[in-house]
Design an enzyme around this catalytic site. Structure first.
Site, PDB file in Angstrom:
ATOM      1  N   SER A 188       0.842  -1.193   0.000  1.00 30.96           N
ATOM      2  CA  SER A 188       0.000   0.000   0.000  1.00 30.96           C
ATOM      3  C   SER A 188       0.879   1.245   0.000  1.00 30.96           C
ATOM      4  O   SER A 188       1.691   1.419  -0.901  1.00 30.96           O
ATOM      5  CB  SER A 188      -0.970  -0.054   1.183  1.00 30.96           C
ATOM      6  N   GLU A 310      -9.103  -5.601  -4.461  1.00 28.52           N
ATOM      7  CA  GLU A 310      -8.551  -4.707  -3.447  1.00 28.52           C
ATOM      8  C   GLU A 310      -9.615  -3.860  -2.759  1.00 28.52           C
ATOM      9  O   GLU A 310      -9.664  -3.749  -1.530  1.00 28.52           O
ATOM     10  CB  GLU A 310      -7.530  -3.764  -4.100  1.00 28.52           C
ATOM     11  N   HIS A 403      -7.793  -5.720  -0.259  1.00 30.84           N
ATOM     12  CA  HIS A 403      -6.577  -5.014   0.130  1.00 30.84           C
ATOM     13  C   HIS A 403      -6.067  -5.561   1.465  1.00 30.84           C
ATOM     14  O   HIS A 403      -6.841  -5.784   2.394  1.00 30.84           O
ATOM     15  CB  HIS A 403      -6.896  -3.520   0.253  1.00 30.84           C
TER      16      HIS A 403
END
Length: 485
Positions: A188, A310, A403
């Site tokens: 990320s 995600e 995610h």
């Protein structure tokens, strides 16, 4: 017997995690970035006499908590404090006498506003178990790390990361590591940081390999956008947009105010108000003049990728996935630079029963994560591409391959309670063996175990319960973004 190693600042005493792994925690790599050092480039850490205990985590960077429900999905607790620029080392014990082990340096995520290198999920024992010296770091977040300020350096959080990598270069041999065999990896915002670091001349020679998970080079603010963020935060606090004025605001006022900015962007995502941040809703990001794609001859071997679904992390727990209207889906496609009348039918063809929220996940996952990973792989010949596709059974199975759901598998920590809310029940150990093993193999050899990516075959390793290798994965959707992102 407690292990002792000597750094350039002084000796540190660690502890044995197992008979084969030692940990050295909370080692300062830079001076505390407060007081006269506030909003400035990191300064060297002070030296010490004798042997310093490195038996427990140091303070992490002051920050506001995640808002619900993400505070339970992505734990972000632990002590915070001013002496926060520290790192942690896990190393094989006793290790080879002459060193020479590969090194992996972890940069955590958290939208440049949250996270800590000392989260239990980032414990490096499994990497040390497998012959790697592992380092996790802290770096300044939010306004302290990324707010654009007059007469202060931009990207102080990135400068912290560089200072940590310089510490690794100068000290890692004492822990058995080879400073010429460093792999930097992150997820990320950590991966987005690496995307920026790859383009910075100062990082040349600090790492040989890079792994970018769910983030690449496309998330940054141009100076004009960053100045809009600074002006709005100053307005909220009732101060002038100057470093000394921000420094005078108590943290218990500053941190909630900067957290509020993301909610404001979400409520009114107008580029006139927020610049580039209107699309990704991250008010704190690297400040750069242009897209920092690495040069083909950057000298770094790259492994990049993303998770298949995600954005479900942000849609399913909030229940937005079932109420998001078609108009919002179309507006997103337009904002991302696509013609919704041409693009949305392509996404719907593979998902004929999908509601608008599910198509929004597919579209936004591509814009936010997958296409930037592909662009990184296209930029540097010989790069490797992956996709994580294991669907979590959490939230009734709707959380999917969201995610952060790959992290427990990368770290081979399926039993860590921090990962349980996203992992769901009975996570598959063979998948962790495969993914963790690929990361370790890449750090050791530069080859994760499948063919490199090129524009013809577009080879992608798919990490699912039964891993596969595919060529030009969802190519018709990828093609929509040519010349767009």
């Amino acid at each position: 017997m407690e292990p002792i190693r000597t750094t350039r600042q002084g000796a540190v005493r660690g502890r044995l995690v197992t008979d084969d792994v030692a940990a050295f925690l909370g080692i300062p790599f830079a001076a505390p970035p407060f007081g006269e050092a506030r909003f400035r480039a990191p300064a060297p850490a002070a030296s010490w006499d004798g042997v310093r205990d490195a038996l427990s985590y140091g303070a992490s960077v002051p920050r506001a908590p995640y808002p619900p429900p993400f505070d339970t999905l992505i734990p972000d607790d632990g002590p915070q404090g001013e002496d926060c620029l520290n790192l942690n080392v896990w190393t094989p014990h006793p290790g080879p006498g002459g060193g020479g082990l590969p090194v992996m340096v972890w940069i955590h995520g958290g939208a440049f506003a949250n996270g800590s290198g000392s989260a239990s999920g980032y414990d490096g024992s499994t990497f040390a178990r497998d012959g790697v010296v592992y380092v996790s770091i802290n770096y300044r977040l939010g306004s302290d790390g990324f707010l654009r300020l007059p007469d202060r350096p931009d990207n102080r959080g990135l400068l912290d990361q560089i200072a940590a990598l310089e510490w690794v270069r100068d000290n890692i041999e004492a822990f058995g590591g080879d400073p010429g065999q460093v792999t930097v990896f992150g997820e990320s915002a950590g991966a987005m940081s690496i995307g920026a670091l790859l383009s910075m001349p100062r990082t040349r020679g600090l790492f040989r390999r890079a792994i970018l998970q769910s983030g690449a080079a496309h998330h940054f603010l141009r100076p004009a956008s960053a100045e809009l963020i600074t002006a709005r935060l100053a307005e909220k606090l009732g101060i002038e947009a100057r470093a000394e004025d921000f420094a005078a605001v108590p943290l218990d006022e500053l941190l909630p105010a900067q957290a509020d900015l993301r909610r404001e962007i979400g409520a009114r995502p107008d580029p006139a108000l927020w610049g580039e941040a209107a699309l990704n809703m991250m008010p704190f990001e690297p400040v750069l003049d242009e897209l920092p794609l690495p040069a083909p001859d950057c000298g770094v071997e790259i492994l990049a990728g993303s998770n298949r679904e995600e954005y479900r992390l942000f849609l399913v727990p909030t229940e937005r996935i079932d109420v998001l209207p078609q108009s919002r889906l179309r507006a997103a496609a337009t904002a991302y630079g696509l013609d919704p009348d041409k693009a949305l039918p392509v996404y719907a063809e593979r998902r004929p029963d999908a509601v608008p929220g599910e198509l929004f996940d597919a579209l936004t996952t591509d814009w936010f994560y997958r296409i930037p990973a592909i662009r990184i792989a296209e930029s540097v010949p010989g790069s490797y591409l992956y996709e994580f596709a294991r669907r979590s059974p959490a939230h009734g199975g709707r959380l999917g391959a969201c995610h952060a759901s790959e992290l427990a598998f990368v770290f081979d920590r399926l039993d860590d309670p921090e990962y349980a809310p996203i992992l769901g029940e009975r996570p598959e150990q063979p998948l962790a063996d495969a993914m963790h093993g690929a990361w370790v193999a890449f750090a050791k050899t530069g080859d994760p175990g499948w063919a490199a990516y090129d524009r013809e075959a577009r080879t992608t390793k798919v990490f699912d319960v039964a891993p596969t290798v595919e060529n030009d994965l969802r190519g018709e959707e990828r093609a929509l973004w040519e010349g767009v992102r």
